[in-house]
Design a protein around this motif. Sequence first.
Motif, PDB file in Angstrom:
ATOM      1  N   ALA A 118      41.617  43.225  56.156  1.00  0.00           N
ATOM      2  CA  ALA A 118      41.982  43.310  54.862  1.00  0.00           C
ATOM      3  C   ALA A 118      41.213  41.888  53.558  1.00  0.00           C
ATOM      4  O   ALA A 118      40.705  42.196  52.905  1.00  0.00           O
ATOM      5  CB  ALA A 118      43.615  43.616  54.433  1.00  0.00           C
ATOM      6  N   GLU A 119      41.900  40.632  54.312  1.00  0.00           N
ATOM      7  CA  GLU A 119      41.386  39.817  53.671  1.00  0.00           C
ATOM      8  C   GLU A 119      39.647  39.434  53.273  1.00  0.00           C
ATOM      9  O   GLU A 119      39.056  39.791  52.249  1.00  0.00           O
ATOM     10  CB  GLU A 119      42.371  38.583  53.477  1.00  0.00           C
ATOM     11  CG  GLU A 119      42.876  38.439  53.288  1.00  0.00           C
ATOM     12  CD  GLU A 119      44.163  37.132  53.948  1.00  0.00           C
ATOM     13  OE1 GLU A 119      43.295  36.360  54.771  1.00  0.00           O
ATOM     14  OE2 GLU A 119      45.277  36.826  53.219  1.00  0.00           O
ATOM     15  N   GLU A 120      39.609  39.637  54.725  1.00  0.00           N
ATOM     16  CA  GLU A 120      37.647  39.625  54.549  1.00  0.00           C
ATOM     17  C   GLU A 120      37.121  40.626  53.884  1.00  0.00           C
ATOM     18  O   GLU A 120      35.976  40.741  52.598  1.00  0.00           O
ATOM     19  CB  GLU A 120      37.398  40.003  55.778  1.00  0.00           C
ATOM     20  CG  GLU A 120      37.931  38.310  56.761  1.00  0.00           C
ATOM     21  CD  GLU A 120      37.318  38.257  58.011  1.00  0.00           C
ATOM     22  OE1 GLU A 120      36.535  39.962  58.542  1.00  0.00           O
ATOM     23  OE2 GLU A 120      37.576  37.195  58.922  1.00  0.00           O
ATOM     24  N   SER A 123      37.806  40.311  49.888  1.00  0.00           N
ATOM     25  CA  SER A 123      35.910  38.957  50.111  1.00  0.00           C
ATOM     26  C   SER A 123      34.866  39.329  49.310  1.00  0.00           C
ATOM     27  O   SER A 123      34.380  39.532  48.593  1.00  0.00           O
ATOM     28  CB  SER A 123      36.170  38.064  50.760  1.00  0.00           C
ATOM     29  OG  SER A 123      37.647  37.294  51.065  1.00  0.00           O
ATOM     30  N   ARG A 124      34.481  40.959  50.672  1.00  0.00           N
ATOM     31  CA  ARG A 124      33.288  41.389  50.247  1.00  0.00           C
ATOM     32  C   ARG A 124      33.291  42.383  48.819  1.00  0.00           C
ATOM     33  O   ARG A 124      32.381  41.858  48.488  1.00  0.00           O
ATOM     34  CB  ARG A 124      32.914  41.581  51.599  1.00  0.00           C
ATOM     35  CG  ARG A 124      32.995  41.442  53.109  1.00  0.00           C
ATOM     36  CD  ARG A 124      31.819  42.256  54.070  1.00  0.00           C
ATOM     37  NE  ARG A 124      33.085  43.233  54.653  1.00  0.00           N
ATOM     38  CZ  ARG A 124      33.773  43.300  55.345  1.00  0.00           C
ATOM     39  NH1 ARG A 124      34.449  42.086  56.012  1.00  0.00           N
ATOM     40  NH2 ARG A 124      34.952  44.023  55.749  1.00  0.00           N
ATOM     41  N   LEU A 125      34.598  42.677  48.944  1.00  0.00           N
ATOM     42  CA  LEU A 125      34.040  43.583  47.063  1.00  0.00           C
ATOM     43  C   LEU A 125      33.967  43.100  46.600  1.00  0.00           C
ATOM     44  O   LEU A 125      33.852  43.371  45.846  1.00  0.00           O
ATOM     45  CB  LEU A 125      35.543  44.871  47.313  1.00  0.00           C
ATOM     46  CG  LEU A 125      35.085  45.770  48.512  1.00  0.00           C
ATOM     47  CD1 LEU A 125      36.590  46.693  48.630  1.00  0.00           C
ATOM     48  CD2 LEU A 125      34.616  46.329  48.349  1.00  0.00           C
ATOM     49  N   GLY A 131      27.938  40.368  41.918  1.00  0.00           N
ATOM     50  CA  GLY A 131      26.838  39.888  42.086  1.00  0.00           C
ATOM     51  C   GLY A 131      25.907  41.470  41.523  1.00  0.00           C
ATOM     52  O   GLY A 131      25.124  41.052  41.227  1.00  0.00           O
ATOM     53  N   ARG A 132      26.807  42.256  40.777  1.00  0.00           N
ATOM     54  CA  ARG A 132      26.573  43.482  40.658  1.00  0.00           C
ATOM     55  C   ARG A 132      26.334  43.791  38.803  1.00  0.00           C
ATOM     56  O   ARG A 132      28.144  44.057  38.501  1.00  0.00           O
ATOM     57  CB  ARG A 132      26.816  44.356  40.946  1.00  0.00           C
ATOM     58  CG  ARG A 132      26.516  44.787  42.234  1.00  0.00           C
ATOM     59  CD  ARG A 132      26.442  46.081  42.935  1.00  0.00           C
ATOM     60  NE  ARG A 132      26.184  46.172  44.484  1.00  0.00           N
ATOM     61  CZ  ARG A 132      26.573  47.562  45.856  1.00  0.00           C
ATOM     62  NH1 ARG A 132      26.616  48.153  44.801  1.00  0.00           N
ATOM     63  NH2 ARG A 132      25.873  47.019  46.603  1.00  0.00           N
ATOM     64  N   THR A 133      26.163  42.577  38.182  1.00  0.00           N
ATOM     65  CA  THR A 133      25.887  43.449  36.891  1.00  0.00           C
ATOM     66  C   THR A 133      26.193  44.102  35.809  1.00  0.00           C
ATOM     67  O   THR A 133      27.193  44.550  35.018  1.00  0.00           O
ATOM     68  CB  THR A 133      25.237  41.914  35.867  1.00  0.00           C
ATOM     69  OG1 THR A 133      24.066  42.915  36.135  1.00  0.00           O
ATOM     70  CG2 THR A 133      25.494  40.570  36.669  1.00  0.00           C
TER      71      THR A 133
END
Length: 567
Positions: A118-120, A123-125, A131-133
Motif C-alpha cells: 500500500a505504501e509503495e 508513493s507511485r500515486l 509530475g503532472r501539473t
Amino acid sequence: MVDPVATVDGSVYERNYIERWFREKRQEGNRITSPITGLELPSATLMPLVALQRAIEAYLAHRPELKREQMAGRSFEEAAQILQTDLFEKQAVHASTQDKLKRLKQANKALLRALHEAEERISRLESQCTGRTSSPFHVAAEASAGSSASRTSKTAAPTAVRRPPGLDKDGGMSSGDEADSMPKLPKSAAEGREATRWPGHTTILIFGGMLAVLLCALCGLAAVPYQVFGRAGAPEPLQGSTAELDRQQKDVNPALALQLDQLHGGSAEEKQRAVFMLRIFAAEHAENQAAVVQSGALLPLVELLGHDASGLREEAARALWNLARNNKEINAYNQVAISRAGAIPPLVRLLEDDEPRIRVVAAAVLNDLAADNSENQVAIAQGGAIGPLVRILKRDEAPALVMAASLLKNLAATTAGDMQVTAALSSAVPPLVALLRADTLLAQEQAASTLGALAAHSRGIQAAIAREGAVTPLVERLHGDMMKGTAIVALRNLASQNAENQANIAKAGAVVPLVKLLEDGMPAVREEAAQALWNLAQDNMENQLAIVRAGGSAPMVALLKGDMQEQ
C-alpha cells in the motif's frame, strides 16, 4: 479398592490404576500388556466386578477405621494425580497457544506485506501527481486554495478548518466558488467516488488494507472444517468427493491426512502402520475419535477387515474398537457411523477367523456397537453372529468367551419376538451353564449375567436354563460374598411367572439366603433380594409360607419403616 475391575486375563485391579497403565502404554506407542504377567493383552476392555465392589463396601461399613486410613493414604496420591492432570491441561493449553501464536505471526507477516504494498502504491500515486501539473487533482487543489483564501480575507474567522476540497464542514458537497472550482470529471467518474486526497488519507488506506487482510484470515478460519482442537461432540460429516475430503483433511491435520493417503494407496505394510497410528490417535479422547470418522477413514478401515493379511485385519478391527469406545464411555455417534459404513457383516465373519486374537477383538467391537443401540443389536443378531458366538463359548479361552457372553447378553435385550434369533440364543444355554463352574470368577459372573438376560428374553429359554441345571450353582453363589448380586438377578428372572422354576429354586434352598440378604449392607442388594422373593411368592402359597417361616416378615417391615424408604 473403590472401583474393582477385571482385565480380559482375569486379573483384578483398581480402575484408576489400570486405566493409567493403559494410557501410559498408548502414549508410549507400545502394545498394552498385563502389569502382572508382562504378556500382551488381546483387549483393553475392563469388566466391572459389582459383587466384589459390594463386598468391599460392606466390609468397610463394619470397619470404618480402615476407610479413614485408606483415605489418609490416598490424599497424597490424589494430590499428585490432580497436579499431574493440571500439568497435562497446562501442556495442552501451551500447545494450543503456540499454535495460535504461529497463526498470528503468519497473519502479521501478511499484514506487513499488504502495508508495504500500500505504501509503495501511494508513493507511485504521489510521484505521478507531482509530475503532472495539468492533472485535474492538482488543478482542483490550487482552485480550492485560491477560493479559500478569497473567502478568508472577506470573513474574519478565528480558526481555519482544513477539510478536503469540494466538501463542506458537514461532509457534503460545497456550494458557490468551491463547487465551481472543481474540475468537470466524466459522469461515470463523478458518480463513482471522490478521488481527491486529504490529510489522513494514507492512514485510512493502511488501516483499510490491514482490516481487509484480517477479515480474509477470519473467513479462512471460519471455513476450516472440524479439527482435533475444535469443539467436542458429534460433528457433521464432511461433504464432497474423496479428493475434496483429503484436501480438507490436509488443511485440518497434515499428519492425519498422511495416514489417510497411505490407507488409500500405500503398500500392505504402509496400510498397517497407518491403521496403527489412527488407532493410537483415536484412543486419546473423543475429539480425536470424531476427527478420524469425519476425515473419511471408516470406509477403508472396513475394507481392511477382509484383507488377506491377519495383521491388517486385526489392526483394522482394533482401530474400529477405539473409535467406538472412549475410555469407559461408548461413543454413540460413532456407533451409528461405523454401522452405516458396513462394518457389522465383516466383523461377524471375523468371529470365525483362524486367529483367536482376531476373534476376541471382533467380539469386543460388536459388543460396543450393540451397547444401548437396538438397531445395531438387531443387525448383529440377524447377521448371523449368534452361531459363531456359541462356538466361541465352547472352544475359546477366557478373553474370547467373556466377550462372547457379554455380546449375547446385549443381543438378548431387544430381539424378543424374533423366532430365529430366539432359537439361536437357546443354543447358547448349555455352554453358558457350564461356565458357571469355570475356573475364573470373571467368566462365572459374565455367564450368570448373560443367563439372567436370556431368562428374561423368552419363556422357552427360561425353562431351558433350569433344565440345564443352572439353579443349583446360582443358589450357591447367594451364600458367598462374590457374585451374589448377579446370582439374585438371574434367579429373579428364572422365577418370573414360572411355577416350575419357582418350586425348583425354593427346593434348592434359595429362600433362606434371600431373606438374609434383605438385611444386607448394600441397598441395591436388599432391593434385588426383595424382587426375587416377590417372584418366588407370586401365586405360590407354598413359597409364601416358606418365606414367612424363614423370618422374611420382620426385615420387610423394617425396610418399610427404614430411612432409605426403598421400593
